[in-house]
Each structure stands twice: as C-alpha cells, then as structure tokens.
Design an enzyme around this catalytic site. Structure first.
Site, PDB file in Angstrom:
ATOM      1  CB  SER A 289      -0.868   0.023   1.260  1.00  0.00           C
ATOM      2  OG  SER A 289      -0.092   0.386   2.391  1.00  0.00           O
ATOM      3  CG  ASP A 290       1.752   5.805  -1.128  1.00  0.00           C
ATOM      4  OD1 ASP A 290       2.705   5.770  -0.319  1.00  0.00           O
ATOM      5  OD2 ASP A 290       1.667   6.666  -2.016  1.00  0.00           O
ATOM      6  CD1 TRP A 291       1.928   7.948   5.443  1.00  0.00           C
ATOM      7  CD2 TRP A 291       3.852   6.801   5.542  1.00  0.00           C
ATOM      8  NE1 TRP A 291       2.485   8.172   6.662  1.00  0.00           N
ATOM      9  CE2 TRP A 291       3.669   7.488   6.752  1.00  0.00           C
ATOM     10  CE3 TRP A 291       4.992   6.021   5.378  1.00  0.00           C
ATOM     11  CZ2 TRP A 291       4.577   7.420   7.793  1.00  0.00           C
ATOM     12  CZ3 TRP A 291       5.898   5.954   6.415  1.00  0.00           C
ATOM     13  CH2 TRP A 291       5.695   6.635   7.601  1.00  0.00           C
ATOM     14  NE  ARG A 292      -1.192   6.153   9.503  1.00  0.00           N
ATOM     15  CZ  ARG A 292      -1.416   6.748  10.664  1.00  0.00           C
ATOM     16  NH1 ARG A 292      -0.892   7.921  10.912  1.00  0.00           N
ATOM     17  NH2 ARG A 292      -2.141   6.166  11.570  1.00  0.00           N
ATOM     18  CB  SER A 293      -3.070   4.114   0.982  1.00  0.00           C
ATOM     19  OG  SER A 293      -2.566   2.878   0.595  1.00  0.00           O
TER      20      SER A 293
END
Ligand code: BGC
Length: 736
Positions: A289-293
């Site tokens: 995932s992207d950052w905390r996505s």
C-alpha cells in the site's frame, strides 16, 4: 477469539511440522523458491505472517508528509520490512542480526527506501531525465543508484513512478517522465532494468517497485491525494500502458495509490489489483500500500471501521501494509469473524516471501561495510550525474544566438535565488544526497570560466521577497558586467509530494529580478530551476536566452555552465508541454480533435490567453541547426502482417556537432474510437556532426504502432489511412 485463532494456528503448525520434511528446507538455497516458500509458510504462526505483511519506518522519515518514526530498541523482530531512512550500514546490519537471531524462524528484514533519482549521487529529477530522450542514460543512472543503495543495505526502491502526468500543478509531475504514455513506457522499463540488473539476486541490484497504481496523476485540480475520475478510455490509453511496460520488464513489486479511483480507493480496488494487474497482466509479485493508504480507506468513506478497511484492502489484493499496521492489528479478529481466511493471508505472505527468496536475502542478509569513498560518489558516478544534467537541460530561447557566451565576455552579473542554491537544485526525494556536496550554478560558473570571466554575484535573493539592497546590488553588478545571469525558480518543497501549486508563475519578487536585469540594458540569460513547467508569459519576453535546467542534482552547476560557455551543446527537448498560463491546464500534445476546427477565429480559443502552448512537447533548441528532408516510406500500402520503414535525412546545417532527437508520431486518420491528433510511437536521439547528414529510420510494426486500445482495453488494428509524422514532415501510409 484471538487466542482461539492462535491456538488453531499453533495446532496446524504442530501437525505440519510432524509430517513435514526438514523444517530447515527453506534455508537451503539449492531448493526451488516455491518449495522454500511453502516450507516456511507452513511453519509460520498468524502473528509471524502478519508481521511479514507489515512495513514500518526505521529512523525519522525525511518525507515531511510522513512523519512516522521507529528507532533502535523499538524494532520488533516480527516486522518483515522497513523503510530505512538512516544511512548507516552498521546499524542496519545490527538490526538485521537482531531480527534473524531473535525471531523464531529467522526471516530477514527487507530494507526499502525511496531512491528516486539517486542515493548519494543525485541525478536530475525524472521529469528532467525524460527530456534527455535517452532511456539508456536513465538505465545507467538507475544502475548507479542501485549500487549505492545496495552498498547502504537497501534492497528495494519505491521507484519508478509511472503516473503519466499531464497536470503541471500537481507536484509529483517532477517524479514522472512527462505527459506521454510511450515516453513513460520506455523510461519505466529502462529504469526497472537499471535497478534490477540481470537478476535482483545479483550484487548491486535492488528490487524495483513501480507506483502509484493507478490514476494518481489525475487528481482533481492537480491537488495531491485528491480523487481521480478516469474514463475507461483514458485508463487504457494513457494511465495503464507504462505500468504494463514495467510488468513486462520484470518489475518486482507494485505500490497501490492513495487516490479514490472512480469511486473506489485504489488500495481497495479489486479491479486494478486483481482483474488488471494479476489476471490480465499475470503479475506475480506483491503489492504494497502507499503510506497508511489502508487506514485511509476509512477517510475515503469506503469502510465502516479500520477492520473493514483492512479486509477490503486485503481482499482486493494489497499484500503489504505501509506503516498503519492495520493487518497486524485487525486481521486476527477479521479471521475470527470469518471475513478473511487463512488462505487470503497466505496468498499475500507467499508473494512477500517469494520476493525475499528471490532477492537472496536469506543467503545474504547483511551488507559489507565499506568506507564512503568506495561506495558513493565515485568519479564515474559524478561524471554520469554531470552528463545526465547536460542532456536533460532544455534551451528554450536563444535570441540572436546570445548563447554560447561570446569569448569577448569578461564579466557576468549573477543574481537570483537559484544561483547559490545547493539544496533546492537537488529536487524532491534525495535519499542520502547531501546539499553540501552539490555543485551550485555559481560554483559551476567559477569552475567553467576561472579567471577569464569576473563573476559579480549578487547575494541575498530569496524565494518570496526582495530587499531594496538586492535590487540596488543587481543594478550596480549589471552596470559592471557584460551580461546578466538570472537564476530563479522553485523552492524544493514547491514540487514533489503534496507540492501542488495553483499558479505556475514564479513569485513577483523573482520576476522583478528579470525586469531589473532587462532594464539594465545588458543581455539577460535566464536559468530556471523547477520541478514542473513554469508559467513564463511575463518574463519570457524580457530574456534573451532561457535555459530550463530543472532540478539537475549533484553536478547541475557544471552542466549549466558548460551550456553557457558552449562546451556543451544543449540537446534536451521537452517531455511535457509548457502552457503560457495556468488556466490553460490541462494542455498536452496528444489530445483529440475538436469538432469545430479553425474558421474565422480559432475555435476553442481562450479570449484572454493564447490557445497554443508557450513551448510544445518535444520543443528545445540546440547550438546546431538541423534541416529535415522529406519523410520516405519503403511501401505506401501494406497489409496488416507486413512491416514498413519510414526514414528521414537530417542535415546539421551548422558547423557545430550536435545531437538531434527524432520524435516519430502516428496520426490515425479515422478509427472506430476517435484517436488523438498524433501519438508518439518511437524516438531516437543521435549525434550529427557539423555540416553532415544522417538518415534516421522508424521500423513500423502495424500491430504495435498503428493499433489503438478501446475503452474495454482491447487492442484493435483497423484498416485505413495513417500519417507518419516527424518534426513538420509527414507521409501517408495505407493499411489494407
Ligand atoms: C509516497 C510514496 C512513497 C512512500 C514511502 C508516500 O507518501 O506517496 O511515493 O514511496 O510515501 O516513503
């Protein structure tokens, strides 16, 4: 409930281990990877599996948008991967050792980093590299980046960014390879191959993670993280091809994007992650995932709670969870509630372990600790950084051939906030790059001209204000000098992540310097450093010459000074359109034709601005002059299975050796899905000696070059008339 799940898991492991083969089989490098994965997986508890699905940050993340941090002592031996933000190989080894020794199964950590345009040797930003039209050069810059990162212990980079960027307001346009899908494909595959080499198991190779899948560049208003609405046609035609090219080039992993994609957060999009990526393209690596996505699925209002967000991301195909630890925290309960199965978890863990085995991490978990001089900024790497900067810069204007500077020039006034900048000219994402090691414009000019040219440097200019002292110093420096060099542009944080702008123009105080320089009556040479196309309508008329130097990295000062002196003949051409004003955005070359074409007044005009760009895609000047002959074609009618060659002879009509970039476009006259007015299908950059001619060819494969993709993603090749275009020449080709 959690205890019950854990109990069941332990029982399964016990059963597996009494009937299974040697529990250490996974450590045996002679065994096939699939077998090693299965053997290891069969011995893992749920907690161990969820740990592998987690990626945390080690150290203080230097991305201001992601303020997470974890320090030594807080490191859990269960976590599978870290974004390692420290440039400290010994600490990395010690951490790896702790994880291997303290965890039951000794699974090594995967250390990752955003190595976007260099690790310690910083190359020009990707958008600038695209303007070199030399993917082989970007292959080489990525090889150097990989080697330096590898020697720092990094085994995966979150690069390349494959978002085809058409909105220059969006800050991440700096990380893209411009507005054209074909260009992004060619650079993407070169960069993936550069990072990964022959095999990711090799010394000096790292795994490549393409991002951000998908549609991120289409955020509304050019605002980062904003939702995207991408039509099916744009998706297949523009958004997806570059990602597909990287999959075909063997990219190891994929990062899902932050954005809401047509009503579904991309990180929870089964369509993107399963139907397209895995089922259609057969990608078999893992998705991070992207950052905390994953947690952000909640903010998108697509999940009722964090557990629901985690379930949606996992079932869509997001395997690794960046920073928010949603899987770790919520999947045991989700399993107990029957929302996900062990099989769902295993699918992800299997993919992650496979990458770790492919990287050879189990055999080589540590990095050799070498002195910096043997790892970073070797003379060859710096020479490449300088060459890359030279090739990326674009000469936008050169009235009366003011450049290269005449040998008669003995003094130069140098002013502007970019003149002495070492930090801002490195651009976004600079890994372990050190501004103190960067060659500024001023350094470069001094290196280039030595005592032949007196540099009258005007100190004190800033990004957002001018003092009266600076302006009067500029006037007096200009009086004493033969020409004025104004070096202005964007502060580093104005582009890159969360660096969107509402206006492409530079602040008035910077424009003021150009006005003052013009008023001095001396020739004005404008040097622009930015991570995006700038709105130049007010200052372009005031400058005699303009060099778009982008954010050129470690050796940019030498490169631009070489262009000013004539040691370097500029060869960059724009990979992205420069509009006159922000209100023209989006403006890109491969748009479709409108119905009302020119009549008495241009149709589809702006009443308060031109309807054409200031500098179009592919534009760029050279000190050489080139003349194109007519385009020839080996056959003017072909059947679908036949190939054909287009050729053109280009003459260097000057006496200066120079490089020309040939952009070959195809215009499909009529099709069952309307087509852009032209589409780039091939490019080639080549040197032509002064006074000499060279013939360039484009081998046309109808299925590859004359086909189009429709709104269902089907590739169609239709009979009819096509035009092959290079520069302002075109030739007709009929497909029967
Ligand atoms: C960015 C990614 C980056 C990640 C890790 C995110 O905020 O969007 O491009 O790879 O952070 O640093």
């Amino acid at each position: 409930m959690k205890r019950f799940t854990t109990l069941l898991g332990a029982l399964a492991i016990l059963l597996a281990s009494c009937c299974a083969e040697d529990p250490n089989l996974y450590k045996d490098a002679t065994q096939p990877i699939d077998k090693r994965v299965e053997s290891l997986l069969s011995q893992m508890t749920l907690d161990e599996k969820l740990g592998q699905m987690d990626i945390q940050v080690f150290g203080q993340n230097n991305n201001v948008n992601n303020m997470g941090k974890t320090f030594e002592g807080e490191i859990s031996p269960l976590i599978g991967s870290y974004i390692y933000t420290r440039n400290d190989a010994e600490l990395l080894n010690a951490t790896q050792k702790m994880v291997i020794e303290k965890s039951r199964l000794g699974i090594p950590v995967l250390f990752c980093m955003d190595v976007i345009h260099g690790y310690r040797t910083i190359f020009p930003i990707p958008l600038a590299q695209a303007c070199s039209w030399d993917p082989q050069m970007s292959y080489e810059t990525s090889r150097v980046a990989a080697k330096e990162a590898y020697l720092a212990g990094i085994k995966m980079t979150f690069s390349p960014m494959m978002d085809v960027a058409r909105d220059p307001r969006w800050g991440r346009v700096a990380e893209s390879y411009g507005e054209d899908p074909y260009t992004n494909c060619r650079f993407g595959e070169a960069v993936v191959k550069g990072y990964q080499g022959e095999s990711i198991a090799d010394k000096y190779s790292v795994a490549s993670c393409m991002k951000h899948f998908a549609g991120y560049a289409y955020s509304q208003g050019g605002r980062d993280y904003f939702p995207t609405e991408v039509s099916d046609l744009v998706l297949w035609e523009t958004v997806l091809p570059s990602f597909k090219a990287c999959v075909d080039a063997g990219v190891t992993t994929v990062m899902s994007s932050f954005n809401d994609f047509n009503g579904v957060p991309a990180t929870a999009s089964h369509f993107l992650l399963q139907d397209v990526l895995r089922d259609k393209w057969k990608f078999d690596g893992f998705v991070v995932s992207d950052w905390r996505s994953i947690e952000q699925i909640l903010n998108h209002r697509y999940a009722v709670d964090t557990l629901d967000a985690g379930v949606k991301a996992l079932l869509a195909g997001t395997d690794m969870d960046m920073y928010d630890a949603v899987y770790e925290r919520f999947m045991p309960e989700a399993m107990d509630r029957g929302l996900v199965s062990m099989d769902d978890i295993d699918k992800s863990v299997r993919r992650i372990l496979k990458t770790k085995f492919e990287l050879g991490l189990f055999e080589n978990p540590y990095v050799e600790v070498l002195p910096d001089a043997e790892r970073f900024r070797t003379p060859e790497s710096l020479a490449l950084a300088e060459k890359a900067a030279e090739k990326s810069m674009v000469l936008l204007k050169n009235e009366n051939s003011i450049l290269p500077l005449s040998k008669k020039i003995t003094s130069l006034a140098v002013v502007g906030v970019m003149a002495d900048s070492k930090y801002d000219i490195m651009g976004t994402w600079t890994a372990s790059g050190d501004a103190n090691e960067t060659i500024s414009v001023l350094d470069g000019l001094k290196n280039e001209f030595g005592s032949d040219v007196k540099i009258n440097f005007v100190e004190g200019a800033s990004f957002e204000s001018n003092s009266a002292k600076t302006l009067s110093a500029l006037r007096s420096a200009a009086r004493k000098s033969d020409a004025v060099v104004v070096a202005i542009g964007e502060e580093r944080k104005w582009s890159g992540e969360n660096g969107s702008v509402a206006s492409l123009g530079l602040p008035a105080c910077q424009e003021q310097l150009v006005i003052e320089a013009k008023n001095s009556g001396k020739p004005v040479i404008l040097l622009l450093s930015s991570g995006r196309p700038l709105g130049l309508s007010r200052i372009e008329p005031l400058a005699d010459a303009i060099v778009q130097m982008w954010q050129p990295g470690s050796c940019g000062g030498n490169a631009v000074a070489g262009i000013l002196s004539g040691r370097v003949n500029p060869s960059g051409r724009l990979a992205i359109t420069f509009p006159y004003v922000t209100g023209q955005v989006p403006m890109f070359y491969n748009h479709r034709q409108n119905g009302r074409v020119d009549w008495v007044v241009p149709q589809g005009r702006y009443v308060d601005a031109p309807h054409t760009p200031m500098y179009e895609f592919g534009y760029g000047l050279s000190y050489s002059t080139f003349e194109y002959g007519d385009v020839k074609i080996s056959k003017d009618k072909i059947a679908k299975g036949e190939s054909v060659t287009a050729s053109v002879t280009v003459k260097n009509t000057s006496n200066i050796d120079g490089e020309e970039t040939l952009l070959w476009f195809v215009d499909d006259a009529v099709a069952t899905t309307t087509q852009p007015i032209k589409k780039l299908k091939f490019f080639e950059k080549g040197e032509i000696k002064g006074g000499e001619s060279r013939t360039f060819t484009f081998e046309i494969d109808p299925m590859r070059d004359l086909s189009f993709v429709d709104r269902n993603g089907a590739t169609l090749l239709e009979e009819g008339d096509f035009y092959i275009i290079v520069k302002d020449k075109r030739v007709k080709l009929v497909l029967e």
